[in-house]
Enzyme design. Structure first.
Site, PDB file in Angstrom:
ATOM      1  N   GLU A  25     -49.962  54.620 133.451  1.00  0.00           N
ATOM      2  CA  GLU A  25     -49.568  55.530 134.539  1.00  0.00           C
ATOM      3  C   GLU A  25     -50.015  56.973 134.268  1.00  0.00           C
ATOM      4  O   GLU A  25     -50.354  57.343 133.141  1.00  0.00           O
ATOM      5  CB  GLU A  25     -48.057  55.492 134.755  1.00  0.00           C
ATOM      6  CG  GLU A  25     -47.253  55.899 133.537  1.00  0.00           C
ATOM      7  CD  GLU A  25     -45.921  56.556 133.877  1.00  0.00           C
ATOM      8  OE1 GLU A  25     -45.900  57.465 134.722  1.00  0.00           O
ATOM      9  OE2 GLU A  25     -44.907  56.163 133.272  1.00  0.00           O
ATOM     10  N   ASP A 138     -28.347  57.401 143.573  1.00  0.00           N
ATOM     11  CA  ASP A 138     -29.647  57.688 142.978  1.00  0.00           C
ATOM     12  C   ASP A 138     -30.071  56.546 142.054  1.00  0.00           C
ATOM     13  O   ASP A 138     -29.653  56.475 140.896  1.00  0.00           O
ATOM     14  CB  ASP A 138     -29.600  59.021 142.220  1.00  0.00           C
ATOM     15  CG  ASP A 138     -30.990  59.480 141.812  1.00  0.00           C
ATOM     16  OD1 ASP A 138     -31.956  58.719 141.995  1.00  0.00           O
ATOM     17  OD2 ASP A 138     -31.103  60.621 141.303  1.00  0.00           O
ATOM     18  N   ALA A 141     -36.762  53.880 142.574  1.00  0.00           N
ATOM     19  CA  ALA A 141     -37.588  52.861 143.244  1.00  0.00           C
ATOM     20  C   ALA A 141     -38.345  52.002 142.224  1.00  0.00           C
ATOM     21  O   ALA A 141     -38.867  50.942 142.579  1.00  0.00           O
ATOM     22  CB  ALA A 141     -38.573  53.528 144.203  1.00  0.00           C
ATOM     23  N   LYS A 159     -34.072  55.700 129.103  1.00  0.00           N
ATOM     24  CA  LYS A 159     -33.461  56.913 128.530  1.00  0.00           C
ATOM     25  C   LYS A 159     -32.022  57.012 128.956  1.00  0.00           C
ATOM     26  O   LYS A 159     -31.675  56.661 130.077  1.00  0.00           O
ATOM     27  CB  LYS A 159     -34.178  58.151 129.075  1.00  0.00           C
ATOM     28  CG  LYS A 159     -35.362  58.528 128.272  1.00  0.00           C
ATOM     29  CD  LYS A 159     -35.735  59.977 128.512  1.00  0.00           C
ATOM     30  CE  LYS A 159     -37.068  60.211 127.844  1.00  0.00           C
ATOM     31  NZ  LYS A 159     -38.159  60.299 128.767  1.00  0.00           N
TER      32      LYS A 159
HETATM   33  N1  PSU Z   1     -38.275  58.125 132.604  1.00  0.00           N
HETATM   34  C1  PSU Z   1     -38.823  58.453 131.440  1.00  0.00           C
HETATM   35  N2  PSU Z   1     -40.073  58.957 131.420  1.00  0.00           N
HETATM   36  C2  PSU Z   1     -40.796  59.134 132.564  1.00  0.00           C
HETATM   37  C3  PSU Z   1     -40.203  58.775 133.800  1.00  0.00           C
HETATM   38  C4  PSU Z   1     -38.946  58.270 133.778  1.00  0.00           C
HETATM   39  O1  PSU Z   1     -38.201  58.289 130.398  1.00  0.00           O
HETATM   40  O2  PSU Z   1     -41.937  59.603 132.530  1.00  0.00           O
HETATM   41  C5  PSU Z   1     -41.009  58.939 135.045  1.00  0.00           C
HETATM   42  C6  PSU Z   1     -41.783  57.643 135.326  1.00  0.00           C
HETATM   43  O3  PSU Z   1     -43.008  57.952 135.970  1.00  0.00           O
HETATM   44  C7  PSU Z   1     -40.846  56.922 136.271  1.00  0.00           C
HETATM   45  C8  PSU Z   1     -40.301  58.068 137.078  1.00  0.00           C
HETATM   46  O4  PSU Z   1     -41.472  55.951 137.074  1.00  0.00           O
HETATM   47  O5  PSU Z   1     -40.122  59.119 136.145  1.00  0.00           O
HETATM   48  C9  PSU Z   1     -39.010  57.721 137.778  1.00  0.00           C
HETATM   49  O6  PSU Z   1     -38.631  58.756 138.632  1.00  0.00           O
HETATM   50  P1  PSU Z   1     -37.383  58.559 139.617  1.00  0.00           P
HETATM   51  O7  PSU Z   1     -36.171  58.497 138.734  1.00  0.00           O
HETATM   52  O8  PSU Z   1     -37.400  59.775 140.485  1.00  0.00           O
HETATM   53  O9  PSU Z   1     -37.623  57.304 140.367  1.00  0.00           O
HETATM   54 MN    MN Z   2     -34.043  59.204 142.130  1.00  0.00          MN
END
Ligand code: PSU
Ligand code: MN
Length: 302
Positions: A25, A138, A141, A159
């Site tokens: 990614e 929250d 996706a 995390k």
């Molecule tokens: N969690 C991590 N490192 C990351 C991400 C999440 O420990 O880099 C990034 C990834 O790209 C993940 C995104 O797909 O954040 C998720 O964001 P959201 O919670 O807004 O869906």
């Molecule tokens: Mn979110």
């Protein structure tokens, strides 16, 4: 194939000849690490995938296309440019049609990998169910995407900015197998421990490849979450990390951070407040995930 997909010719021939390919990614490059460590790490990760017998394909959005197999120059651009979009699934048509630079999250990267026929995807950590989601709803996706797209995701777990227990419950609801490599405990990215037992454990790339093959051959759609605990040397004490995470959550609440900004805010806050230690752990775990992912891709291809 579709007109919005650009596949680097190297991967096209690799995919055609059933060579193992590993998707990577770009959010980690644009939003996960500071320059130049982000670009250095991205290139090192690609090399590790090659050294372990697979072809790396870094995925991102540019010039109105989903690019599979970014060049070194393109990775450099993503590492340096400011204002690169964080592209999850819902942002994809906007960023493509507006011809913006877009770094793809786990959800969007998986979907593009799937469009290109790639089955194995390596990342650092995935999104999940946030703490307090019972009020905010929250939920990343990444999870709903994992329920429907047949691409396995290798990460160092989840995390603890997230609610790990709720994330595991939600993965169960969605029918996504969660397995940890070489450990009975599910890891929490910076730490080998999370306090949660892993639902499943498998210890070899061959066993994991067999599970993928069984799942998809039976028509069970969706991902498999493959958690690879970081090495004991790189692991950071879970209680120490918890203090930083609490501060980050408080800072986010005070600043009124909402929606797609929540995860990048928390990640940046923690990175800024733990300095070198978390960055080094982050680099170590993504490299280890890359080696494992390439081996799984090899076992799956054969
Ligand atoms: N969690 C991590 N490192 C990351 C991400 C999440 O420990 O880099 C990034 C990834 O790209 C993940 C995104 O797909 O954040 C998720 O964001 P959201 O919670 O807004 O869906
Ligand atoms: Mn979110």
């Amino acid at each position: 194939m579709n007109e919005y997909l650009h596949i680097n010719p190297e991967f096209e021939s690799a995919l055609r000849s059933n060579k193992p390919v590993v998707a990577l990614e770009s959010t980690i490059i644009s939003h996960g690490m500071p320059y130049p460590k982000n670009v250095e790490t991205a290139m090192r990760v690609e090399q590790i995938v090659r050294d372990n017998g697979a072809v790396p394909a870094t995925i991102g959005v540019m010039n109105g296309k989903c690019v599979v197999g970014m060049t070194k120059e393109e990775i450099e651009t993503f590492g340096k440019a400011s204002g690169v979009w964080k592209v999850s699934l819902r942002d994809l048509p906007y960023v493509v049609s507006q011809t913006l630079l877009g770094a793809t999250t786990v959800a969007a990267t998986m979907r593009i990998a799937s469009m290109a026929g790639i089955k194995i995807f390596v990342t650092g950590g995935i999104g999940g169910v946030h703490r307090g989601a019972e009020n905010t709803m929250d939920i990343s996706a990444d999870l709903t995407e994992m329920a429907q797209t047949n691409v396995a995701v290798i990460s160092a777990g989840v995390k603890s900015i997230l609610d790990i227990g709720l994330t595991l419950e939600y993965l169960e609801t969605l029918g996504i197998p969660v397995l940890t490599v070489g450990s009975d405990e599910f890891p929490s990215f910076y730490s080998r421990e999370s306090g949660y037992k892993s639902p499943l454990r498998l210890d070899t790339p061959e066993a994991i490849a067999k599970l993928l093959s069984a799942k998809w051959s039976m028509g069970l759609n969706g991902s498999v979450m493959i958690a690879n605990p970081l090495s004991a040397e790189a692991s950071i004490d879970r209680n120490e990390m918890e203090g930083h995470i609490q501060q980050a959550l408080n800072a986010a609440a005070t600043a009124g951070i909402k929606g797609k900004e929540v995860t990048p805010f928390l990640l940046k806050y923690i990175a800024d407040h733990t300095m070198g230690e978390s960055l080094e752990a982050n680099i170590a775990l993504i490299c280890s995930n890359a080696a494992l992912g390439a081996k799984i891709a090899g076992a799956y291809a054969s």
